[in-house]
Design a protein around this motif. Structure first.
Motif, PDB file in Angstrom:
ATOM      1  N   LEU A 118      -0.767  43.788  25.314  1.00 34.94           N
ATOM      2  CA  LEU A 118      -0.496  45.193  24.416  1.00 34.94           C
ATOM      3  C   LEU A 118      -2.060  45.343  23.622  1.00 34.94           C
ATOM      4  N   VAL A 119      -2.987  44.517  23.116  1.00 28.18           N
ATOM      5  CA  VAL A 119      -3.808  44.774  22.243  1.00 28.18           C
ATOM      6  C   VAL A 119      -4.777  45.936  23.199  1.00 28.18           C
ATOM      7  N   PRO A 120      -5.269  44.811  24.006  1.00 24.93           N
ATOM      8  CA  PRO A 120      -6.106  46.196  25.039  1.00 24.93           C
ATOM      9  C   PRO A 120      -5.233  47.022  25.480  1.00 24.93           C
ATOM     10  N   SER A 121      -4.075  47.379  25.558  1.00 25.72           N
ATOM     11  CA  SER A 121      -3.587  48.950  25.978  1.00 25.72           C
ATOM     12  C   SER A 121      -3.897  49.827  24.787  1.00 25.72           C
ATOM     13  N   LEU A 122      -3.584  49.208  23.397  1.00 22.85           N
ATOM     14  CA  LEU A 122      -3.315  49.730  22.700  1.00 22.85           C
ATOM     15  C   LEU A 122      -5.422  50.412  22.351  1.00 22.85           C
ATOM     16  N   ILE A 123      -6.624  49.615  22.741  1.00 26.68           N
ATOM     17  CA  ILE A 123      -7.471  49.487  22.053  1.00 26.68           C
ATOM     18  C   ILE A 123      -8.175  50.950  23.328  1.00 26.68           C
ATOM     19  N   VAL A 126      -6.035  54.164  21.988  1.00 25.79           N
ATOM     20  CA  VAL A 126      -6.461  54.632  20.224  1.00 25.79           C
ATOM     21  C   VAL A 126      -8.084  55.473  20.135  1.00 25.79           C
ATOM     22  N   SER A 127      -8.932  54.241  20.479  1.00 26.10           N
ATOM     23  CA  SER A 127     -10.172  53.764  20.588  1.00 26.10           C
ATOM     24  C   SER A 127     -11.110  55.151  21.497  1.00 26.10           C
ATOM     25  N   LYS A 128     -12.474  55.686  21.328  1.00 26.44           N
ATOM     26  CA  LYS A 128     -13.201  56.359  22.288  1.00 26.44           C
ATOM     27  C   LYS A 128     -14.876  55.579  22.069  1.00 26.44           C
ATOM     28  N   GLY A 129     -15.211  56.319  23.360  1.00 30.30           N
ATOM     29  CA  GLY A 129     -16.355  55.824  23.371  1.00 30.30           C
ATOM     30  C   GLY A 129     -17.141  53.804  22.199  1.00 30.30           C
ATOM     31  N   THR A 133     -15.967  50.279  23.083  1.00 34.45           N
ATOM     32  CA  THR A 133     -16.587  49.795  23.941  1.00 34.45           C
ATOM     33  C   THR A 133     -16.831  47.973  22.438  1.00 34.45           C
ATOM     34  N   PHE A 134     -16.836  48.392  21.187  1.00 37.92           N
ATOM     35  CA  PHE A 134     -16.549  47.045  20.460  1.00 37.92           C
ATOM     36  C   PHE A 134     -15.986  46.104  20.328  1.00 37.92           C
ATOM     37  N   PHE A 135     -14.795  46.502  19.809  1.00 38.64           N
ATOM     38  CA  PHE A 135     -13.012  45.977  20.201  1.00 38.64           C
ATOM     39  C   PHE A 135     -12.901  45.466  20.906  1.00 38.64           C
ATOM     40  N   SER A 140     -11.992  40.546  23.455  1.00 35.36           N
ATOM     41  CA  SER A 140     -12.458  39.018  24.589  1.00 35.36           C
ATOM     42  C   SER A 140     -13.292  38.205  24.219  1.00 35.36           C
ATOM     43  N   CYS A 141     -13.145  37.992  22.646  1.00 38.04           N
ATOM     44  CA  CYS A 141     -13.258  36.396  21.762  1.00 38.04           C
ATOM     45  C   CYS A 141     -12.454  35.491  21.464  1.00 38.04           C
ATOM     46  N   TYR A 142     -11.186  36.181  21.818  1.00 35.92           N
ATOM     47  CA  TYR A 142      -9.758  35.267  21.466  1.00 35.92           C
ATOM     48  C   TYR A 142      -9.436  33.837  21.658  1.00 35.92           C
ATOM     49  N   VAL A 143     -10.088  34.033  23.570  1.00 31.61           N
ATOM     50  CA  VAL A 143      -9.727  32.356  23.433  1.00 31.61           C
ATOM     51  C   VAL A 143     -11.242  31.931  23.061  1.00 31.61           C
ATOM     52  N   GLY A 144     -11.873  32.208  22.908  1.00 34.97           N
ATOM     53  CA  GLY A 144     -13.208  30.682  22.751  1.00 34.97           C
ATOM     54  C   GLY A 144     -13.213  31.288  20.854  1.00 34.97           C
ATOM     55  N   VAL A 145     -12.326  32.311  19.846  1.00 36.02           N
ATOM     56  CA  VAL A 145     -12.394  31.840  19.007  1.00 36.02           C
ATOM     57  C   VAL A 145     -10.969  31.593  18.203  1.00 36.02           C
ATOM     58  N   GLY A 146      -9.542  31.281  19.091  1.00 34.15           N
ATOM     59  CA  GLY A 146      -9.173  30.402  19.252  1.00 34.15           C
ATOM     60  C   GLY A 146      -9.161  28.976  19.012  1.00 34.15           C
ATOM     61  N   GLN A 147      -9.961  28.722  19.846  1.00 33.28           N
ATOM     62  CA  GLN A 147      -9.778  27.426  20.005  1.00 33.28           C
ATOM     63  C   GLN A 147     -10.922  26.180  19.266  1.00 33.28           C
ATOM     64  N   ILE A 148     -11.600  27.587  18.823  1.00 34.83           N
ATOM     65  CA  ILE A 148     -12.769  27.051  17.493  1.00 34.83           C
ATOM     66  C   ILE A 148     -11.817  26.645  16.406  1.00 34.83           C
TER      67      ILE A 148
END
Length: 169
Positions: A118-123, A126-129, A133-135, A140-148
């Motif tokens: 859902l989240v990458p689809s939403l990004i 609804v967002s541009k340019g 890319t930033f979002f 893409s950091c969800y795995v590392g941040v979640g584990q930390i």
């Protein structure tokens, strides 16, 4: 090129917060493996199933989620996913059997498969340019941040001498 409006940015930030919460739920079993083995008197095989249950359920569900989002919208599907995660966590907190704990992990897997689709689809929608890319980079950091988050928090709230302290996660 049209810029992303403030409402869309707010929705993305909320969605990213939710995906990091779901990520924490996904990794909590790995951090408390020894305690779960002691509490439920289970072996490596059962703990392996508990660890992979969210990923397997998420993998199976990730395919139809796109169609569900198209039919019912991001908000409803997101709320269902977060509810599934919360219910799974509550069931896991109150259970005394490994079978029910496995079921709770499958419920959390529903949230994993849904939110990580859902989240990458939403990004993307609804967002541009550069904002997109930033979002996407943050997502893409969800795995590392979640584990930390899980591994640091585990050391603060779990007591290795008390097997039931896995519930603190």
């Amino acid at each position: 090129m049209k810029s992303t409006n403030k409402k869309s940015i707010f929705e993305i930030i909320i969605a990213l917060f939710c995906v990091f919460c779901v990520s924490v739920c996904q990794f909590k079993v790995s951090a408390s493996t020894v305690l779960l083995m002691q509490s439920f008197d289970i072996g490596n095989t059962e703990v392996g199933l508990l660890t992979s249950a969210t990923s397997i359920a998420g993998l199976i569900l990730a395919i139809p989620v796109g169609a569900l989002i198209a039919k019912y919208g991001f908000k409803l599907i997101g709320i269902i996913a977060l509810s599934s995660c919360a219910i799974g966590s509550c069931i896991g907190f109150f259970t005394n059997t490994s079978e029910v704990l496995f079921f709770s992990r499958v419920l959390e897997g529903i949230a994993v498969g849904t939110m990580f689709t859902l989240v990458p689809s939403l990004i993307a929608m609804v967002s541009k340019g550069k904002i997109r890319t930033f979002f996407m980079s943050v997502f893409s950091c969800y795995v590392g941040v979640g584990q930390i988050i899980v591994f640091v928090t585990t050391n603060l709230i779990v007591d290795p001498s008390k097997p039931d302290s896995y519930k603190n996660l």
